[in-house]
Design an enzyme around this catalytic site. Structure first.
Site, PDB file in Angstrom:
ATOM      1  N   PHE A 134       2.081  -6.463  -3.854  1.00 57.04           N
ATOM      2  CA  PHE A 134       2.879  -5.240  -3.739  1.00 57.04           C
ATOM      3  C   PHE A 134       4.342  -5.639  -3.879  1.00 57.04           C
ATOM      4  O   PHE A 134       4.856  -6.417  -3.072  1.00 57.04           O
ATOM      5  CB  PHE A 134       2.646  -4.552  -2.390  1.00 57.04           C
ATOM      6  CG  PHE A 134       3.492  -3.319  -2.196  1.00 57.04           C
ATOM      7  CD1 PHE A 134       3.172  -2.130  -2.824  1.00 57.04           C
ATOM      8  CD2 PHE A 134       4.623  -3.353  -1.387  1.00 57.04           C
ATOM      9  CE1 PHE A 134       3.950  -0.991  -2.652  1.00 57.04           C
ATOM     10  CE2 PHE A 134       5.412  -2.224  -1.210  1.00 57.04           C
ATOM     11  CZ  PHE A 134       5.068  -1.041  -1.853  1.00 57.04           C
ATOM     12  N   GLY A 172      -6.864  -1.004   2.068  1.00 61.31           N
ATOM     13  CA  GLY A 172      -7.002  -0.132   3.217  1.00 61.31           C
ATOM     14  C   GLY A 172      -6.750   1.310   2.838  1.00 61.31           C
ATOM     15  O   GLY A 172      -6.899   1.702   1.680  1.00 61.31           O
ATOM     16  N   ASP A 215      10.450   8.258  10.265  1.00 58.78           N
ATOM     17  CA  ASP A 215       9.570   9.015   9.368  1.00 58.78           C
ATOM     18  C   ASP A 215       8.133   8.627   9.691  1.00 58.78           C
ATOM     19  O   ASP A 215       7.477   7.927   8.920  1.00 58.78           O
ATOM     20  CB  ASP A 215       9.900   8.717   7.905  1.00 58.78           C
ATOM     21  CG  ASP A 215       9.084   9.584   6.938  1.00 58.78           C
ATOM     22  OD1 ASP A 215       8.403  10.526   7.405  1.00 58.78           O
ATOM     23  OD2 ASP A 215       9.125   9.312   5.721  1.00 58.78           O
TER      24      ASP A 215
END
Length: 259
Positions: free
Chosen positions: A30, A71, A157
């Site tokens: 990632f 996941g 957030d």
């Protein structure tokens, strides 16, 4: 080019367009451009997937690579679970994370700063709407009552889409671009009002490590009111009038509450 030959890179989606997936055979990473400078501490604390390396490009951009975790995002109903409370408590109590934020010159998000920002935004929008004024009056009236000394690193957030459960059962909180130093009641209020029925707050807070009190309830309420006004103004900025009306109805409910 910095990955070497054989890697394929594609956008990972997201609002910023700065995230990517890199693949080579069975390997997957990632990648993110100019991610939070606190990623190393978050990784070391096990709050986000493991940071593998950081590279600075010739144009000054910084690319980070994290271990790819298989996941899923948490479902809204899973936000009531004790593991969510435990991870948020770990984040709020992280001395290393708070020290890093302070060293980077992160200004605290105080009640006064929130009020000043909202006033400036309302002035820019020429908001003289009675509901906005009622909300602002509540914030100003209760400002001194919500002031307190404990400030922590808040994610700001806590939407369930930012919580990730790995196939191995590891829970992470990702997307730290909007994090700041603030009263923990900011995160707590947004989470509880959004996902946990009122009669379960005491139990959820106990799992977090706090006893429910009138002062905590007031602080959470204060931050939810302020954030609701902020979101309404943001939706107005983007011409999302239907969303703004939905938040307007929520604000009415908040201001009619016992506080």
């Amino acid at each position: 080019m910095f990955l070497g030959e054989g890697w394929q890179v594609k956008p990972a989606g997201g609002a910023t367009g700065e995230a990517y997936i890199a693949e080579q055979g069975e390997q997957r990473l990632f990648l993110k451009r100019n991610s939070s400078p606190f990623l190393a501490v978050l990784s070391a604390e096990g709050i986000v997937p493991k940071l593998l390396w950081t590279k600075r490009l010739e144009n000054g951009d910084v690319i980070t690579a994290q271990r790819w975790v298989y996941g899923r995002e948490l479902k809204a109903f899973e936000m009531k679970e004790p593991n969510v409370a435990h991870l948020l408590a770990k984040i709020h109590h992280s001395v290393e994370l708070l020290d890093m934020f302070k060293r980077m010159g992160n200004d605290m998000l105080t009640p006064q700063r929130i009020i000043d920002d909202l006033k400036a935004s309302m002035k820019r929008h020429e908001c003289d709407d009675l509901l906005f004024q009622k909300g602002l009056k509540f914030l100003q009236t209760q400002q001194e009552a919500v002031n307190q000394e404990q400030y922590v690193v808040c994610h700001c957030d806590i939407n369930h889409n930012n919580w990730m459960m790995s196939d191995a059962g590891e829970l992470y909180l990702i997307d730290w671009d909007g994090a700041t130093v603030a009263d923990p009641a900011l995160d707590l209020g947004l989470l509880l009002y959004s996902y946990v029925p009122r009669h379960e707050w005491k139990t959820w807070l106990a799992n977090y490590g706090l006893e429910m009190s009138d002062h905590l309830l007031l602080r959470m309420h204060w931050y939810v009111v302020s954030q609701t006004i902020s979101v309404m103004l943001s939706n107005m900025d983007r011409g999302k009038h239907a969303e703004a009306e939905t938040w307007q109805d929520f604000l009415k409910t908040l201001l009619d509450d016992s506080f």
